[in-house]
Design an enzyme around this catalytic site. Structure first.
Site, PDB file in Angstrom:
ATOM      1  N   ASP A  76      -4.651   7.414   0.930  1.00 51.45           N
ATOM      2  CA  ASP A  76      -4.582   7.502  -0.528  1.00 51.45           C
ATOM      3  C   ASP A  76      -5.515   8.613  -1.005  1.00 51.45           C
ATOM      4  O   ASP A  76      -6.699   8.403  -1.250  1.00 51.45           O
ATOM      5  CB  ASP A  76      -4.985   6.165  -1.158  1.00 51.45           C
ATOM      6  CG  ASP A  76      -4.850   6.188  -2.676  1.00 51.45           C
ATOM      7  OD1 ASP A  76      -4.513   7.260  -3.232  1.00 51.45           O
ATOM      8  OD2 ASP A  76      -5.083   5.141  -3.306  1.00 51.45           O
ATOM      9  N   GLY A  80       2.154  -2.600  -6.256  1.00 48.29           N
ATOM     10  CA  GLY A  80       2.041  -3.521  -7.380  1.00 48.29           C
ATOM     11  C   GLY A  80       3.318  -4.292  -7.614  1.00 48.29           C
ATOM     12  O   GLY A  80       3.771  -4.439  -8.757  1.00 48.29           O
ATOM     13  N   GLY A  81       3.914  -4.829  -6.531  1.00 42.04           N
ATOM     14  CA  GLY A  81       5.203  -5.510  -6.648  1.00 42.04           C
ATOM     15  C   GLY A  81       5.136  -6.873  -7.310  1.00 42.04           C
ATOM     16  O   GLY A  81       6.176  -7.460  -7.629  1.00 42.04           O
ATOM     17  N   HIS A  87      -1.703  -2.638  -9.879  1.00 40.89           N
ATOM     18  CA  HIS A  87      -2.079  -3.733  -8.987  1.00 40.89           C
ATOM     19  C   HIS A  87      -2.471  -4.952  -9.817  1.00 40.89           C
ATOM     20  O   HIS A  87      -2.950  -4.827 -10.934  1.00 40.89           O
ATOM     21  CB  HIS A  87      -3.270  -3.327  -8.108  1.00 40.89           C
ATOM     22  CG  HIS A  87      -2.942  -2.269  -7.105  1.00 40.89           C
ATOM     23  ND1 HIS A  87      -3.612  -1.063  -7.044  1.00 40.89           N
ATOM     24  CD2 HIS A  87      -2.015  -2.230  -6.118  1.00 40.89           C
ATOM     25  CE1 HIS A  87      -3.113  -0.333  -6.060  1.00 40.89           C
ATOM     26  NE2 HIS A  87      -2.147  -1.020  -5.488  1.00 40.89           N
ATOM     27  N   GLY A  88      -2.294  -6.126  -9.240  1.00 41.27           N
ATOM     28  CA  GLY A  88      -2.699  -7.353  -9.931  1.00 41.27           C
ATOM     29  C   GLY A  88      -1.648  -7.824 -10.924  1.00 41.27           C
ATOM     30  O   GLY A  88      -0.481  -7.429 -10.871  1.00 41.27           O
ATOM     31  N   ASN A  99       0.927  -8.484  -2.864  1.00 33.86           N
ATOM     32  CA  ASN A  99      -0.357  -9.058  -2.451  1.00 33.86           C
ATOM     33  C   ASN A  99      -0.790 -10.162  -3.419  1.00 33.86           C
ATOM     34  O   ASN A  99      -0.929 -11.310  -3.031  1.00 33.86           O
ATOM     35  CB  ASN A  99      -1.431  -7.965  -2.383  1.00 33.86           C
ATOM     36  CG  ASN A  99      -2.758  -8.481  -1.859  1.00 33.86           C
ATOM     37  OD1 ASN A  99      -2.841  -9.544  -1.251  1.00 33.86           O
ATOM     38  ND2 ASN A  99      -3.827  -7.738  -2.087  1.00 33.86           N
ATOM     39  N   ASP A 144      -3.560  -0.081   4.108  1.00 38.66           N
ATOM     40  CA  ASP A 144      -3.165   0.044   2.705  1.00 38.66           C
ATOM     41  C   ASP A 144      -4.263   0.752   1.917  1.00 38.66           C
ATOM     42  O   ASP A 144      -5.434   0.369   1.971  1.00 38.66           O
ATOM     43  CB  ASP A 144      -2.926  -1.358   2.129  1.00 38.66           C
ATOM     44  CG  ASP A 144      -2.300  -1.328   0.756  1.00 38.66           C
ATOM     45  OD1 ASP A 144      -1.598  -0.350   0.437  1.00 38.66           O
ATOM     46  OD2 ASP A 144      -2.514  -2.293  -0.011  1.00 38.66           O
ATOM     47  N   ASN A 185       5.274  -3.346  -2.132  1.00 34.16           N
ATOM     48  CA  ASN A 185       4.047  -4.028  -1.728  1.00 34.16           C
ATOM     49  C   ASN A 185       3.806  -5.284  -2.563  1.00 34.16           C
ATOM     50  O   ASN A 185       3.896  -5.249  -3.791  1.00 34.16           O
ATOM     51  CB  ASN A 185       2.851  -3.092  -1.884  1.00 34.16           C
ATOM     52  CG  ASN A 185       2.889  -1.909  -0.933  1.00 34.16           C
ATOM     53  OD1 ASN A 185       3.876  -1.666  -0.248  1.00 34.16           O
ATOM     54  ND2 ASN A 185       1.810  -1.168  -0.878  1.00 34.16           N
TER      55      ASN A 185
END
Length: 289
Positions: free
Chosen positions: A105, A208-209, A177-178, A231, A84, A229
């Site tokens: 990336d 950033g799901g 993200h987050g 996390n 990732d 994604n």
């Protein structure tokens, strides 16, 4: 057996559902995700950031653990082990370590350099039977010390990257993200539609799901997103369950301090979160098709 993510994501795009990428951080994370995928007969992608790979002592350790765990648990659903937000050097390390999929990336490079490096890695990855994800337009938030401002992708740059033969594309559409702040304006579906028009049937990826409303998730899937994604949400679930266990004093009763007992509530919480996401993404039962 680990597989490339290419086929599972093409099936997802055609079937109008998404496959979840759930980042793993240790044995408990990996076991929880694999068991849930097997229970729900869902294809799954195990995501490993470079920071998590380093924490687990290296990509070779991660690949060996995942392969052995799949054998011991008799996992029959398709599983991809995916780097990732990989750097150029990180991609080569994961190729050598035995990953089945990588993400390069290059979104922080000028587009010409992103194209040059992606083109090279596509050739190497495909020669080894790996799938490759590329990114255009940085994802907002912080990941392993890299901070993105959340720039939306340029559809023509997306087309230039897609034309290199990559297998799936992460395009920034206002996602981060987050945790999402209260004043987050939402996903830019106008940009997503423009990207889809530019790249055609290329499976798209939504990073950033965590925290994106269900209606936005479903609309994104309808517009070609085939990989989502997750996390942070698993981390929050794990932390909350572990905190509850300790604050209730259960670690002080009997052998409640045994890490196998101490970490069990958190692992169960991860399983519940993964199940919820797989149901939302529509991937439940798709491994049987």
């Amino acid at each position: 057996m680990l597989v490339s993510a290419k086929d599972m994501l093409e099936k997802a795009r055609e079937g109008k559902y998404a496959v979840g990428q759930f980042n793993i951080n240790n044995l408990e994370w990996t076991k929880s995700v694999l068991l849930t995928a097997e229970e729900l007969k869902s294809p799954v992608i195990l995501g490993v950031s470079e920071g998590a790979g380093k924490y687990m002592t290296g990509f070779k350790t991660v690949a060996a653990m995942v392969r052995a765990m799949m054998e011991e648990l008799n996992i029959t659903v398709p599983v991809a082990l995916h780097l990732d937000h990989g750097t150029y050097d990180g991609c080569y390390k994961c190729i050598k370590a035995g990953f089945s999929s990588i993400m390069f990336d290059g979104s922080h490079y000028p587009i010409e350099e992103n194209i040059e490096k992606t083109k090279e890695l596509v050739k190497v990855a495909h020669a080894m039977g790996l799938s490759l994800e590329a990114e255009v337009g940085s994802i907002g938030g912080e990941e392993d010390g890299v901070v993105g401002l959340g720039e939306c992708a340029d559809p023509q740059e997306c087309k230039a990257i897609a034309d290199l033969g990559i297998d799936f594309l992460a395009a920034g559409i206002g996602n981060i993200h987050g945790k999402y702040p209260e004043n987050w304006p939402g996903l830019r579906f106008d940009v997503l539609e423009q990207v889809k028009a530019a790249v055609g049937d290329m499976p798209l990826v939504l990073h950033g799901g965590t925290g994106i409303p269900e209606d936005m998730i479903k609309k994104a899937v309808s517009l070609g997103v085939a990989k989502i994604n997750v996390n942070t949400e698993c981390q929050l679930s794990f932390a909350a369950a572990t905190r509850e266990y300790i604050e209730a004093g259960k670690d002080l009763k009997g052998k409640g301090f045994d890490p196998r007992k101490l970490l069990a509530p958190g692992a169960d919480a991860i399983r519940a979160t993964v199940k919820e996401k797989m149901e939302l993404f529509g991937s439940v039962g798709k491994a049987k098709e």
